[in-house]
Design an enzyme around this catalytic site. Structure first.
Site, PDB file in Angstrom:
ATOM      1  N   SER A 125       0.833  -1.200   0.000  1.00 47.07           N
ATOM      2  CA  SER A 125       0.000   0.000   0.000  1.00 47.07           C
ATOM      3  C   SER A 125       0.864   1.244   0.000  1.00 47.07           C
ATOM      4  CB  SER A 125      -0.863  -0.031   1.263  1.00 47.07           C
ATOM      5  OG  SER A 125      -1.405   1.234   1.516  1.00 47.07           O
ATOM      6  N   TYR A 149      -1.449  -1.114  10.766  1.00 46.97           N
ATOM      7  CA  TYR A 149      -1.727  -1.666   9.429  1.00 46.97           C
ATOM      8  C   TYR A 149      -0.517  -1.437   8.509  1.00 46.97           C
ATOM      9  CZ  TYR A 149      -3.373  -1.520   4.620  1.00 46.97           C
ATOM     10  OH  TYR A 149      -3.485  -1.673   3.263  1.00 46.97           O
ATOM     11  N   LYS A 153       2.301  -4.093   6.556  1.00 49.93           N
ATOM     12  CA  LYS A 153       2.616  -4.110   5.111  1.00 49.93           C
ATOM     13  C   LYS A 153       4.130  -3.982   4.902  1.00 49.93           C
ATOM     14  CE  LYS A 153      -1.372  -4.751   3.371  1.00 49.93           C
ATOM     15  NZ  LYS A 153      -1.630  -6.008   2.673  1.00 49.93           N
TER      16      LYS A 153
HETATM   17  N1  UFG Z   1     -12.634  10.915   3.287  1.00 55.46           N
HETATM   18  C1  UFG Z   1     -13.649  11.747   3.664  1.00 55.46           C
HETATM   19  N2  UFG Z   1     -14.781  11.177   4.177  1.00 55.46           N
HETATM   20  C2  UFG Z   1     -14.947   9.844   4.323  1.00 55.46           C
HETATM   21  C3  UFG Z   1     -13.880   8.993   3.927  1.00 55.46           C
HETATM   22  C4  UFG Z   1     -12.734   9.565   3.428  1.00 55.46           C
HETATM   23  O1  UFG Z   1     -13.552  12.974   3.549  1.00 55.46           O
HETATM   24  O2  UFG Z   1     -16.004   9.408   4.812  1.00 55.46           O
HETATM   25  C5  UFG Z   1     -11.406  11.496   2.709  1.00 55.46           C
HETATM   26  C6  UFG Z   1     -10.151  11.225   3.514  1.00 55.46           C
HETATM   27  O3  UFG Z   1      -9.985  12.204   4.525  1.00 55.46           O
HETATM   28  C7  UFG Z   1      -9.071  11.257   2.433  1.00 55.46           C
HETATM   29  C8  UFG Z   1      -9.805  10.734   1.199  1.00 55.46           C
HETATM   30  O4  UFG Z   1     -11.183  10.883   1.456  1.00 55.46           O
HETATM   31  O5  UFG Z   1      -8.692  12.600   2.189  1.00 55.46           O
HETATM   32  C9  UFG Z   1      -9.513   9.268   0.904  1.00 55.46           C
HETATM   33  O6  UFG Z   1      -9.788   8.511   2.080  1.00 55.46           O
HETATM   34  P1  UFG Z   1      -9.906   6.896   2.032  1.00 55.46           P
HETATM   35  O7  UFG Z   1     -10.243   6.447   3.428  1.00 55.46           O
HETATM   36  O8  UFG Z   1     -10.806   6.480   0.938  1.00 55.46           O
HETATM   37  O9  UFG Z   1      -8.447   6.451   1.629  1.00 55.46           O
HETATM   38  P2  UFG Z   1      -7.052   6.759   2.342  1.00 55.46           P
HETATM   39  O10 UFG Z   1      -6.263   7.542   1.356  1.00 55.46           O
HETATM   40  O11 UFG Z   1      -7.172   7.294   3.693  1.00 55.46           O
HETATM   41  O12 UFG Z   1      -6.519   5.284   2.572  1.00 55.46           O
HETATM   42  C10 UFG Z   1      -6.243   4.430   1.540  1.00 55.46           C
HETATM   43  C11 UFG Z   1      -6.488   2.988   1.952  1.00 55.46           C
HETATM   44  C12 UFG Z   1      -5.533   2.562   3.024  1.00 55.46           C
HETATM   45  C13 UFG Z   1      -4.143   2.876   2.616  1.00 55.46           C
HETATM   46  C14 UFG Z   1      -3.994   4.322   2.201  1.00 55.46           C
HETATM   47  C15 UFG Z   1      -2.644   4.576   1.636  1.00 55.46           C
HETATM   48  O13 UFG Z   1      -7.792   2.818   2.426  1.00 55.46           O
HETATM   49  O14 UFG Z   1      -5.645   1.172   3.211  1.00 55.46           O
HETATM   50  O15 UFG Z   1      -4.932   4.617   1.182  1.00 55.46           O
HETATM   51  O16 UFG Z   1      -2.402   5.922   1.513  1.00 55.46           O
HETATM   52  F1  UFG Z   1      -3.312   2.641   3.644  1.00 55.46           F
END
Ligand code: UFG
Length: 334
Positions: A125, A149, A153
Site C-alpha cells: 500500500s 496496518y 505491510k
Molecule cells: N474521506 C472523507 N470522508 C470519508 C472517507 C474519506 O472525507 O467518509 C477522505 C479522507 O480524509 C481522504 C480521502 O477521502 O482525504 C480518501 O480517504 P480513504 O479512506 O478512501 O483512503 P485513504 O487515502 O485514507 O486510505 C487508503 C487505503 C488505506 C491505505 C492508504 C494509503 O484505504 O488502506 O490509502 O495511503 F493505507
C-alpha cells in the site's frame, strides 16, 4: 499459461484480478476464508468469465489447508491479497492485525516453500510512504509508517524481499496500491464493506443510495486548491490488469521488484464527489467536519516504473470509476 493461486481471491481486488487473469488465459484458484467477501463471488466470476474456478474456503494461517491447496494442483505463482486492511481498526486490534497479516504471510510462505512454489505477488500500500516529502511519489521515496496496518505491510515487504535475496523465493513483486475504486463494468462484482465504510467511494455510494444521510468531508483546511485531501484514485480493473502483468513478469524472469500502482493524477475529495454527481446525476449531501487523524494532505504516485517494467499504465478515468462504482452499488451490492 499458468495456474495462479489467489489468497483473498474473493475480495475486492482479488476478484477483479481473477477476471483479468482468466481473460489472459490463466487458470485461477481462489483461496479465501470469506471473512470479508461474499459467498456468491465465485458464482459471479463464473457469470463474467464463463469459467468456474476452484475455490478453497480456508484461512492462510491454516497450515493443513494451505498444504492441501498446493497438493491439489501444481501452482506456478501466488498473488497474496488475504489481509486485514482498515487503518483505524489496526490501532484498536493490533494483535489481530499482526496475526492475520504477518503470521498469515509466514504460514503461506512456509507452505509455498514446502510445495516448491517460488513466485509471489504481494499487495502492499501507498501507506508505506506516510506523509510524503514530495508528490508524485517514486518507489525510492522514504518509507515511514504511522499505523499498525502500515507496519504489517512494510514488515511483509521486508520479509519477502529477504526470502528472494536468500533464494527461498525466485521472483517477488511488491505492488503498492494508491486508492482503488470502481468496479467491474458488468456491475456483478465490486467493493462491499461490512458495516459503516471507512473509505471515500463506498461512503459516497451509500449516501447516493440513501443508506447514509450525508458524507462527512474530513477537513477543508488542507493546503490544497479546494482545501480537501488529494488522492490518486485508480480503477480496480486497471489495478487488476497490473497484477496480471506483474505475475507474468515473475513467471518470465527471477528477481524482486517494487512498483507503485496509481494513475499519477491527484484528485481531491470534492473533485471526486463532483464527478460522481455529474456522471450519475445523483446529489451527494456533504457535511464538513474536522480532519481525520492520520490522514495526509496529498498523496499521488509516480507510476512511470510500472510502465517501463510491465508496459502497464492506468487507462480508466475518474468518471468511469464513478460510473462503475455506482452501477455495482445500484445493481448488486447490499
Ligand atoms: N474521506 C472523507 N470522508 C470519508 C472517507 C474519506 O472525507 O467518509 C477522505 C479522507 O480524509 C481522504 C480521502 O477521502 O482525504 C480518501 O480517504 P480513504 O479512506 O478512501 O483512503 P485513504 O487515502 O485514507 O486510505 C487508503 C487505503 C488505506 C491505505 C492508504 C494509503 O484505504 O488502506 O490509502 O495511503 F493505507
Amino acid at each position: 499459461m499458468a495456474r495462479i493461486l489467489l489468497t483473498g481471491g474473493a475480495g475486492f481486488i482479488g476478484s477483479h484480478t481473477a477476471v483479468a487473469l482468466i481473460e489472459r488465459g490463466h487458470d485461477v484458484v481462489l483461496f479465501d476464508n470469506f471473512e470479508n467477501a461474499e459467498r456468491d463471488v465465485p458464482a459471479r466470476l463464473a457469470r463474467i468469465t464463463g469459467i468456474v474456478c476452484p475455490v478453497i474456503e480456508a484461512d492462510v494461517r491454516d497450515e493443513a489447508a494451505m498444504a492441501a491447496a498446493f497438493a491439489l494442483q501444481p501452482i506456478d505463482a501466488v498473488i497474496h491479497f488475504a489481509a486485514l486492511k482498515a487503518v483505524g481498526e489496526s490501532e484498536r486490534e493490533p494483535l489481530r492485525y499482526y496475526d492475520s497479516n504477518i503470521i498469515g504471510t509466514i504460514r503461506l510462505l512456509a507452505a509455498m516453500q514446502r510445495a516448491g512454489v517460488g513466485r509471489i505477488v504481494f499487495s502492499s500500500s501507498a501507506t508505506v510512504y506516510g506523509e510524503p516529502e514530495t508528490c508524485p511519489i517514486p518507489e525510492t521515496a522514504k518509507l515511514q509508517v504511522s499505523s499498525i496496518y502500515g507496519r504489517t505491510k512494510l514488515a511483509v515487504e521486508s520479509l519477502i524481499t529477504d526470502l528472494e535475496r536468500t533464494k527461498t523465493l525466485s521472483a517477488v513483486a511488491i505492488l503498492r496500491y494508491f486508492n482503488p475504486i470502481g468496479a467491474h463494468p458488468s456491475g456483478l462484482i465490486g467493493e462491499n464493506p461490512r458495516g459503516e465504510p471507512s473509505n471515500l467511494m463506498p461512503y459516497i455510494c451509500q449516501v447516493a443510495r440513501g443508506i447514509r444521510p450525508h458524507l462527512n468531508v474530513f477537513g477543508r483546511d488542507y493546503p490544497t486548491p479546494d482545501g480537501t485531501g488529494i488522492r490518486d484514485f485508480i480503477h480496480v480493473m486497471d489495478l487488476a490488469e497490473a497484477h496480471a502483468a506483474a505475475v507474468e513478469h515473475c513467471l518470465a524472469q527471477p528477481g524482486a521488484f517494487t512498483l507503485n500502482l496509481g494513475t499519477g493524477q491527484g484528485v481531491s475529495v470534492l473533485d471526486l464527489v463532483a464527478a460522481f454527481e455529474r456522471v450519475n446525476e445523483v446529489p451527494i449531501k456533504l457535511n464538513v467536519v474536522a480532519r481525520r487523524p492520520g490522514d495526509v494532505a496529498i498523496c499521488y504516485a509516480d507510476p512511470r516504473l510500472a510502465k517501463s517494467m510491465l508496459g502497464w499504465q492506468a487507462s480508466r478515468g475518474v468518471e468511469e470509476m464513478c460510473r462503475d462504482s455506482w452501477r455495482w452499488q445500484t445493481l448488486y451490492s447490499q
